[in-house]
Design an enzyme around this catalytic site. Sequence first.
Site, mmCIF file in Angstrom:
data_model
loop_
_atom_site.group_PDB
_atom_site.id
_atom_site.type_symbol
_atom_site.label_atom_id
_atom_site.label_comp_id
_atom_site.label_asym_id
_atom_site.label_seq_id
_atom_site.Cartn_x
_atom_site.Cartn_y
_atom_site.Cartn_z
ATOM 1 N N GLU A 178 -6.947 -14.441 -5.810
ATOM 2 C CA GLU A 178 -7.067 -15.584 -6.724
ATOM 3 C C GLU A 178 -7.645 -16.815 -6.005
ATOM 4 O O GLU A 178 -7.176 -17.940 -6.197
ATOM 5 C CB GLU A 178 -5.701 -15.922 -7.340
ATOM 6 C CG GLU A 178 -5.165 -14.799 -8.211
ATOM 7 C CD GLU A 178 -3.813 -15.122 -8.834
ATOM 8 O OE1 GLU A 178 -3.607 -14.759 -10.001
ATOM 9 O OE2 GLU A 178 -2.960 -15.731 -8.148
ATOM 10 N N GLU A 182 -4.940 -8.118 -13.153
ATOM 11 C CA GLU A 182 -3.583 -8.550 -13.481
ATOM 12 C C GLU A 182 -3.478 -8.695 -14.992
ATOM 13 O O GLU A 182 -3.937 -9.682 -15.576
ATOM 14 C CB GLU A 182 -3.218 -9.853 -12.765
ATOM 15 C CG GLU A 182 -3.072 -9.692 -11.257
ATOM 16 C CD GLU A 182 -2.450 -10.910 -10.577
ATOM 17 O OE1 GLU A 182 -2.046 -11.862 -11.281
ATOM 18 O OE2 GLU A 182 -2.370 -10.895 -9.329
#
Length: 622
Positions: free
Chosen positions: A186, A270
């Site tokens: 991320e 995710e």
Amino acid sequence: MLQLRSRFLLAVTFALLLFTMPADAQKKHTFEIKDGQFFYNGKATQIHSGEMHYARIPKEYWRHRLKMMKAMGLNTVATYVFWNYHNTAPGVWDFKTGNKNLAEYIKTAQEEGLFVILRPGPYACAEWDFGGYPWWLQKNKELVIRANNQPFLDSCKVYINKLAEQVKDLQVSKGGPIIMTQVENEFGSYVSQREDIPLEEHRKYNAAIKKMLVEAGFEGPFFTSDGTWLFEGGAIAGALPTANGEGNITNLKKAVDSYNGGKGPYMVAEFYPGWLDHWAEPFTRIGADQIEKQTETYLKNNVHFNFYMVHGGTNFGFTSGANYNEEHDIQPDITSYDYDAPISEAGWATPKYMAIRELMKKHVKYRIPEVPEQVPVITIPAIQLGKAVDLFDLKKDIKPVTNDTPLSFEDLNQGYGYVLYSKRFNQPVQGKLQVKGLRDFATVYVNGRKVGELNRQENKYEMDIQIPFNGTLELLVENMGRINYGAEIVHNTKGIISPVMINDFEITGSWSMYKLPFDKVPDLAKYTAKYKEGKPTLYSGSFDLKQTGDVFLDMRGWGKGIVFVNGHNLGRYWKVGPQQTLYLPGCWLRKGKNEVVVLEQLNEVQQKELKTTDKPILEELL
């Protein structure tokens, strides 16, 4: 005849060697990205993955949880690797004991017929303390976390090389199950939060991490993982961009196409079937119907996905992390990492699980096995707590560190737990006590009597204080977990990190600091039983079992603290909720005598017993 016998013995030896090798280890495989698809051994393959962290599950239950995943219809398990879980002090590494045997976890996944997606970081996030970074990195004042900073990159390289020694031979090309490796994590999100750092510097850091992975022996395919609107900062050449939390297929394909040559594969690395939870905030639930519908959308559009989390497990010990927002300077994560995931904290099949399982059976061509039997659950008659010890009595066996001003946990060379800060006054003083550098929770005492609490979660850093002549001020300070996400991750020291003030005057001179890391269960045998209301107290007791099984400790009626059972730190409890129980895995219990020790920090009422229940209580706020 002798020659024939020699050939026979050689053949037998070779056969035995083959027999003792894992089945898949006898054959190398390929996994690659081409023509916009994933190919395993030359065959187009869809990835239906679930995230599950070995560090959050007792080793004895790994296989059961992997079987549960398989029975839900998944073919892959994804896991972060938490650097600080394996590198507990400079030069100290552990990839072998208990839950830390990562290689065994990966091999077990392969034995259960699952691919493995490895997410080595070095930054993980994951509601894990400091996002996976070792706390002691902060002791190096020249080191800048998550930046193109040479001391930090040097530390990352040591970690990546150590990790590679454990897992590089478990990659698919070597006959193992690891099919993909993530680069950082991320990072686009961090780039957007740190606009004070030039984009070019961010990209140099990200490229350095990828280069280290390659040089250490990780072969890929590599991927990055970000929100679709954050690819500019997080995507990197030679790695497949994947999207987090993206339910819109058009947006997913548009974003990936923009950074991957106009083609897939398209993956949501995710996909959130639940969400994280903080102390003193409502527990988050996401309906099974909503998740089933989104899963079907992915399946119908050939989108690869990874449920984050498919099974959350537990933040045992001091492993939970924290967030922050405009209202709260810190939002500590609860001990349970149930996450409202399809497989519950204790490994149970939820309605969400069954809905996804039935959906997968309609869409996949491979066989989905039956759901494994649930681990037995028991209750225990109320555990009698036969001894109470004043925590302050432990001071006599602790050599305090003295300094003119309070020192942080890091300066005291302590990562977790508690520190008791003590200061004697030779003149009376009263007024406003201010501890703006509190990290994170403190109970405050004058001459051994509790006079108040300070709490970073509530932004409460001051209180009225009255200290008599020759009086002693003491603050028991608790580290409630380091921030694991966002720009503030670079400010993560604990304890008291700035001057203590009374009426705007700095309080200096002869501070004594007693280190209470609680890295192991304290031995209370040598301490006299003593109870005083309001004083932090250690309670101990024992109980006998004829049969073991999973159980939940019912902490309703308690205040705040931690619980050890048979030496295992089950994690933190706190009356504010929403979590009111602690999960105790049956594999940590034994037939016969079992021991429990509770550190109760607030101690508002004397505790005589510890109760259990057969169900978790995760949605009860104070």
